[in-house]
Design a protein around this motif. Structure first.
Motif, mmCIF file in Angstrom:
data_model
loop_
_atom_site.group_PDB
_atom_site.id
_atom_site.type_symbol
_atom_site.label_atom_id
_atom_site.label_comp_id
_atom_site.label_asym_id
_atom_site.label_seq_id
_atom_site.Cartn_x
_atom_site.Cartn_y
_atom_site.Cartn_z
ATOM 1 N N PRO A 61 18.010 -6.329 -41.704
ATOM 2 C CA PRO A 61 18.010 -7.833 -41.736
ATOM 3 C C PRO A 61 19.515 -8.510 -41.989
ATOM 4 N N LEU A 62 20.203 -8.099 -42.832
ATOM 5 C CA LEU A 62 21.614 -8.468 -42.868
ATOM 6 C C LEU A 62 22.475 -8.521 -41.885
ATOM 7 N N LEU A 63 22.523 -7.472 -41.237
ATOM 8 C CA LEU A 63 23.285 -7.300 -39.989
ATOM 9 C C LEU A 63 22.848 -8.011 -38.952
ATOM 10 N N ALA A 64 21.720 -8.289 -38.623
ATOM 11 C CA ALA A 64 21.267 -9.047 -37.580
ATOM 12 C C ALA A 64 21.503 -10.480 -38.021
ATOM 13 N N ALA A 65 21.475 -11.060 -39.134
ATOM 14 C CA ALA A 65 21.686 -12.440 -39.648
ATOM 15 C C ALA A 65 23.164 -12.716 -39.275
ATOM 16 N N ILE A 66 24.060 -11.867 -39.605
ATOM 17 C CA ILE A 66 25.195 -11.812 -39.368
ATOM 18 C C ILE A 66 25.673 -11.802 -38.016
ATOM 19 N N ALA A 91 16.085 3.659 -35.193
ATOM 20 C CA ALA A 91 16.586 3.590 -33.785
ATOM 21 C C ALA A 91 16.357 1.986 -33.395
ATOM 22 N N GLU A 92 14.940 1.819 -33.885
ATOM 23 C CA GLU A 92 14.442 0.450 -33.358
ATOM 24 C C GLU A 92 15.222 -0.589 -33.919
ATOM 25 N N ASP A 93 15.309 -0.847 -35.099
ATOM 26 C CA ASP A 93 16.192 -1.727 -36.137
ATOM 27 C C ASP A 93 17.562 -1.790 -35.636
ATOM 28 N N ALA A 94 18.056 -0.544 -35.395
ATOM 29 C CA ALA A 94 19.457 -0.652 -35.141
ATOM 30 C C ALA A 94 19.572 -1.146 -33.489
ATOM 31 N N LEU A 170 8.142 7.876 -21.899
ATOM 32 C CA LEU A 170 8.547 6.485 -22.540
ATOM 33 C C LEU A 170 9.746 6.788 -23.844
ATOM 34 N N ARG A 171 10.553 5.940 -23.566
ATOM 35 C CA ARG A 171 11.591 5.926 -24.870
ATOM 36 C C ARG A 171 11.191 4.727 -25.835
ATOM 37 N N LEU A 172 11.968 4.672 -27.067
ATOM 38 C CA LEU A 172 11.633 3.559 -27.862
ATOM 39 C C LEU A 172 12.612 2.359 -27.406
ATOM 40 N N GLU A 173 11.908 1.469 -27.684
ATOM 41 C CA GLU A 173 12.374 -0.042 -27.423
ATOM 42 C C GLU A 173 12.683 -0.731 -28.907
ATOM 43 N N PRO A 174 13.686 -1.695 -28.793
ATOM 44 C CA PRO A 174 14.489 -1.959 -27.884
ATOM 45 C C PRO A 174 15.713 -0.910 -27.754
ATOM 46 N N HIS A 175 15.952 -0.734 -26.765
ATOM 47 C CA HIS A 175 17.231 0.255 -26.540
ATOM 48 C C HIS A 175 18.629 -0.636 -26.337
#
Length: 340
Positions: A61-66, A91-94, A170-175
């Protein structure tokens, strides 16, 4: 030329002497510091992850906000303890944080260090398999994470899905394309640095290292970096690796600087034990007038070997003071050393 960023552990304390008295203060001030560092021309905003502590713990959450509030600065971790992680969810969060930032995520991971509680990863639902150590489990989680980031399909689709599927597995998303090459491993020993090179991960080497030769810290760390680069070359990876080191560096130019860090005693490496078996060497801090500081830093062989320098910042002193710390290094120290 070097990339220069900051590394924050995100400490907070209700003490009246602290500028970060709550978790909210730490998170919001971390965003403000990253925005200000970008405006100064710094290259990176990195954060340490510790569980069960009054520090930063949930990085995405912090990295996404930055990422949403900046446009150029690299954002990352140093490091995430993989013993605690579900590599698929991670992997999804990243992937989401990387896409929000436009591909600026530089994610440092590792098997972790001694924590605040006994076997804290057990509280997160993980335990080593039979014959594994907790370190083995962390590396196993890392292997799964790296494999998922390749973006290849692995899951069999439902014959009657809720939404139409593309053909195949299928792969995980978002990639996020390219994120796999922006994963770093925090290595405390030469052997783990070589392992990271073989896996195609960048290297994060901090101010703590296994004491393997008895030599000064910066000399051991420089040798570790050279061993890593040799292993990378032998592995035949197509892209060039990156290496970061972290240091506490303070240019004393004001009375406030001197009151905080001008103790008057030369700092030295320290040796201790991070567990019952592992003897570690802890690198010195640097605090001096700019001219003297420049001379000291010229002697640091590991900084010379690295392409990225992370300045560890005392976040509890507040955003304004840490902006001053970073600005002084960028303007009064880095150019004289050829880093800028």
């Amino acid at each position: 030329m070097k990339k220069i960023g900051f590394l924050s552990f995100g400490h907070w304390s209700p003490s009246p002497q602290s500028q970060t008295r709550s978790a909210s203060d730490t998170l919001l001030q971390s965003i403000d510091l990253a925005v200000a560092a970008e405006e100064l021309g710094a290259d990176g905003a990195f954060f340490r992850v510790h569980h069960f502590a009054r520090q930063l713990a949930s990085p995405f959450p912090l990295l996404a906000a930055i990422g949403a509030k900046t446009s150029r600065i690299e954002i990352g971790t140093a490091v995430i303890d993989m013993r605690y992680e579900n590599p698929l969810y991670m992997a999804e969060d990243a992937g989401a944080a990387d896409l929000i930032s436009g591909g600026r995520l530089q994610l440092g991971i590792s098997r972790g260090s001694p924590e605040q509680v006994i076997d804290g990863w057990r509280h997160f639902g993980y335990q080593p398999s039979e014959g594994e150590t907790d370190a083995d489990m962390g590396r196993r989680h890392a292997d799964v994470f790296l494999d998922i980031l390749r973006g290849e399909g692995f899951a069999e689709p439902n014959l009657r899905p809720m939404f139409p599927n593309p053909p195949g597995l299928l792969r995980l998303e978002p990639h996020s394309e390219g994120l796999r090459e922006r994963i770093w491993w925090g290595a405390s020993s030469n052997a783990t640095a070589i392992w990271a090179a073989q896996k195609g991960m960048n290297l994060q080497s901090s101010t703590l290292k296994n004491d393997e030769t008895g030599e000064p810290f910066h000399i051991q760390q420089a040798a570790q970096i050279r061993a890593y680069r040799n292993a990378w070359k032998e592995a035949g990876h197509a892209h060039a690796p990156r290496v970061s080191v972290s240091r506490s560096i303070f240019a004393l130019i004001s009375d406030m600087d001197r009151s905080y860090f001008g103790g008057g005693r030369p700092d030295e490496d320290k040796v201790g034990f991070i567990d019952e078996q592992t003897r570690a060497i802890f690198g010195r801090s640097y605090a001096a007038e700019p001219t003297e500081l420049i001379g000291q830093l010229r002697q640091d062989e590991a900084i010379a070997e690295a392409d990225t320098l992370l300045l560890t910042v005392p976040n509890q002193l507040g955003v304004e003071y840490n902006v001053h710390v970073i600005k002084t290094i960028l303007e009064q120290v880095a150019p004289a050393l050829g880093w800028r």
